[in-house]
Design a protein around this motif. Sequence first.
Motif, PDB file in Angstrom:
ATOM      1  N   UNK A  72       2.623  -2.271 -12.418  1.00 14.41           N
ATOM      2  CA  UNK A  72       4.333  -3.085 -12.282  1.00 14.41           C
ATOM      3  C   UNK A  72       5.274  -2.470 -11.529  1.00 14.41           C
ATOM      4  N   UNK A  73       5.114  -1.180 -12.106  1.00 10.25           N
ATOM      5  CA  UNK A  73       6.708  -0.994 -11.308  1.00 10.25           C
ATOM      6  C   UNK A  73       5.994   0.222  -9.976  1.00 10.25           C
ATOM      7  N   UNK A  74       6.893  -0.176  -8.925  1.00 10.35           N
ATOM      8  CA  UNK A  74       6.890   0.800  -7.898  1.00 10.35           C
ATOM      9  C   UNK A  74       8.306   1.894  -7.991  1.00 10.35           C
ATOM     10  N   UNK A  75       7.529   2.688  -7.301  1.00  9.42           N
ATOM     11  CA  UNK A  75       7.800   4.550  -7.260  1.00  9.42           C
ATOM     12  C   UNK A  75       8.785   4.503  -5.890  1.00  9.42           C
ATOM     13  N   UNK A  76      10.082   5.148  -6.260  1.00  6.58           N
ATOM     14  CA  UNK A  76      10.525   5.258  -4.920  1.00  6.58           C
ATOM     15  C   UNK A  76      10.298   4.333  -3.310  1.00  6.58           C
ATOM     16  N   UNK A  77      11.168   3.216  -3.848  1.00 11.36           N
ATOM     17  CA  UNK A  77      11.061   2.508  -3.328  1.00 11.36           C
ATOM     18  C   UNK A  77      12.633   2.202  -1.833  1.00 11.36           C
ATOM     19  N   UNK A  78      11.941   1.641  -0.624  1.00 10.93           N
ATOM     20  CA  UNK A  78      12.716   1.964   0.284  1.00 10.93           C
ATOM     21  C   UNK A  78      12.601   0.354   0.947  1.00 10.93           C
ATOM     22  N   UNK A  79      13.484  -0.516   1.334  1.00  7.68           N
ATOM     23  CA  UNK A  79      13.520  -1.533   2.178  1.00  7.68           C
ATOM     24  C   UNK A  79      14.651  -1.262   3.294  1.00  7.68           C
ATOM     25  N   UNK A  80      13.860  -1.964   4.164  1.00 10.89           N
ATOM     26  CA  UNK A  80      15.184  -1.864   5.462  1.00 10.89           C
ATOM     27  C   UNK A  80      14.978  -2.975   5.704  1.00 10.89           C
ATOM     28  N   UNK A  81      16.232  -4.149   6.004  1.00  9.83           N
ATOM     29  CA  UNK A  81      16.417  -5.750   6.458  1.00  9.83           C
ATOM     30  C   UNK A  81      17.462  -5.853   7.980  1.00  9.83           C
ATOM     31  N   UNK A  82      17.010  -6.512   8.409  1.00 11.12           N
ATOM     32  CA  UNK A  82      17.312  -6.551   9.864  1.00 11.12           C
ATOM     33  C   UNK A  82      18.407  -7.515   9.518  1.00 11.12           C
ATOM     34  N   UNK A 101      15.541   3.022  -3.890  1.00 13.09           N
ATOM     35  CA  UNK A 101      15.832   2.970  -5.300  1.00 13.09           C
ATOM     36  C   UNK A 101      14.656   3.919  -5.636  1.00 13.09           C
ATOM     37  N   UNK A 102      15.287   4.553  -6.814  1.00 10.18           N
ATOM     38  CA  UNK A 102      14.035   5.461  -7.865  1.00 10.18           C
ATOM     39  C   UNK A 102      12.408   4.465  -8.015  1.00 10.18           C
ATOM     40  N   UNK A 103      12.821   3.065  -8.568  1.00  9.88           N
ATOM     41  CA  UNK A 103      11.608   2.656  -8.998  1.00  9.88           C
ATOM     42  C   UNK A 103      12.631   1.031  -8.450  1.00  9.88           C
ATOM     43  N   UNK A 143       8.874   0.075   1.463  1.00  6.96           N
ATOM     44  CA  UNK A 143       7.728   1.285   1.636  1.00  6.96           C
ATOM     45  C   UNK A 143       7.445   0.985   0.105  1.00  6.96           C
ATOM     46  N   UNK A 144       6.882   2.535  -0.154  1.00 11.33           N
ATOM     47  CA  UNK A 144       6.984   3.176  -1.598  1.00 11.33           C
ATOM     48  C   UNK A 144       5.970   4.382  -1.536  1.00 11.33           C
ATOM     49  N   UNK A 145       6.134   4.638  -2.215  1.00 12.76           N
ATOM     50  CA  UNK A 145       5.102   5.811  -2.668  1.00 12.76           C
ATOM     51  C   UNK A 145       4.273   6.407  -3.646  1.00 12.76           C
ATOM     52  N   UNK A 146       4.117   4.733  -4.902  1.00 14.70           N
ATOM     53  CA  UNK A 146       2.873   4.305  -5.464  1.00 14.70           C
ATOM     54  C   UNK A 146       3.551   3.076  -6.430  1.00 14.70           C
ATOM     55  N   UNK A 147       2.580   3.051  -7.436  1.00 10.30           N
ATOM     56  CA  UNK A 147       2.626   2.293  -8.497  1.00 10.30           C
ATOM     57  C   UNK A 147       2.923   3.528  -9.710  1.00 10.30           C
ATOM     58  N   UNK A 148       3.076   2.679 -11.265  1.00  8.27           N
ATOM     59  CA  UNK A 148       2.752   2.816 -12.136  1.00  8.27           C
ATOM     60  C   UNK A 148       2.148   2.805 -12.558  1.00  8.27           C
ATOM     61  N   UNK A 197       0.873  -1.003  -0.364  1.00 14.06           N
ATOM     62  CA  UNK A 197       0.197   0.295  -0.335  1.00 14.06           C
ATOM     63  C   UNK A 197       1.619   1.184  -0.109  1.00 14.06           C
ATOM     64  N   UNK A 198       1.188   1.994  -0.813  1.00 13.56           N
ATOM     65  CA  UNK A 198       1.789   2.935  -1.056  1.00 13.56           C
ATOM     66  C   UNK A 198       1.552   4.038   0.081  1.00 13.56           C
ATOM     67  N   UNK A 199       2.392   4.081   0.742  1.00 12.22           N
ATOM     68  CA  UNK A 199       2.450   5.323   2.230  1.00 12.22           C
ATOM     69  C   UNK A 199       2.786   4.756   3.036  1.00 12.22           C
ATOM     70  N   UNK A 200       2.675   3.341   3.517  1.00 10.97           N
ATOM     71  CA  UNK A 200       2.947   2.709   4.182  1.00 10.97           C
ATOM     72  C   UNK A 200       3.916   1.593   4.458  1.00 10.97           C
ATOM     73  N   UNK A 201       4.054   2.015   6.046  1.00 11.11           N
ATOM     74  CA  UNK A 201       5.894   1.055   6.264  1.00 11.11           C
ATOM     75  C   UNK A 201       5.344  -0.452   6.625  1.00 11.11           C
ATOM     76  N   UNK A 202       5.605  -1.529   5.822  1.00  9.92           N
ATOM     77  CA  UNK A 202       4.746  -3.080   6.076  1.00  9.92           C
ATOM     78  C   UNK A 202       5.806  -4.379   5.959  1.00  9.92           C
ATOM     79  N   UNK A 203       4.812  -5.118   6.579  1.00 13.26           N
ATOM     80  CA  UNK A 203       6.677  -6.260   7.352  1.00 13.26           C
ATOM     81  C   UNK A 203       6.302  -6.816   7.189  1.00 13.26           C
TER      82      UNK A 203
END
Length: 358
Positions: A168-178, A192-194, A159-164, A145-151
């Motif tokens: 199929x393409x995710x925009x402004x992707x953030x991934x955190x790995x423990x 990443x940008x996408x 975390x993503x800001x939106x889709x194309x 879901x864009x705009x939410x941190x999800x485990x």
Amino acid sequence: MILFRYLTREVLLTMSAVAGVLLLVIMGGRFIRYFADVAEGEFPVTVLGNLMLFHLPGFMELVLPLAFFLGILLAYGQLYMNSEITVMVACGISPMRLLQITLLPCAVVAVLVGICSLWLAPWGSMATEGIIQEQRSRLDASVLTPGRFQDFGAGRTAYITGFSDDGRQMQNVFVHELGSRGDDLPNYVTRAEQGYQQVRDETGSRFLVLEDGDRFSVVPGDLQAEHLAFERYTIRLGESKTLSASDEAEFQPTKALWRSEAPGAKAQWQWRMGVPLMVFVLALIAQPLSRVNPRQGRFAKLLPAVFLYVAYLSLLLAAVDAVGSGSLPAAIGVWPVHAAFFALGLALVWRLQRKGMR
């Protein structure tokens, strides 16, 4: 024959109404629980219907005995209220004859419960577990879901800001790995940008492909961090495959439980075999308890009957747990509980037969 059809119809119609209400309550609670998991991103909404369908045999296994028990109480209680039992007694219908008439719908319900308990419920539990484990083992863009941190398990948060436009393409992707083994291993932060998902057909492995971004490696407590700039970076998410047969007794077929010597398997087998037997025991208890005074109302004995059912089910579950833990020998098992309530039902029927149905 007319009397048999009449009584059977009254019992089954009342049982169906009670079963519908109980199923609505139980499935509604489970649906809300799964819907909350969907909102948290545990699995996509497309599998919600399959999960509820696979849970249905397990619900029916527990609901049908109680619904039949209450169906007899309410249907026969209404007959007492309308003085129809008085007419039957005047025509020579004894309590034993009434019990014989009740046994045929009881056998039909016991067969349905046996099918659910011995075959459908284990299959449904295994299918449900397979769906949940498969969804937890992979990151699926359909649940983001864009705009939410999800485990998504394995210590990953996305975390993503939106889709194309094509989704199929995710925009402004953030991934955190423990780190997987404590604080001595670094945590990874990737931006990443996408990005998009990719599945290797030859292995079934799933990958998250990120483009035009940065990756940081940080050890907790350390003021330094490693920085990697990339044009394309791939993170392995897991394998898309069907869950193999579980070792837990709950998911094993009944034939495998019969051959197993493990205490847990024996406990589960006795539970599955005992649920259809419980239908007959409850029918034996319900008929005498359905006798009410017209001035009291047909619900006069409903609460004591429910308490009796709860005691029966609680003792049965306690015996199953005792057999599974090894504290109670499997040779004894749950059968004394069934025998005790069967003897109680016989005593109630004998008392009703002795006093008559005046």
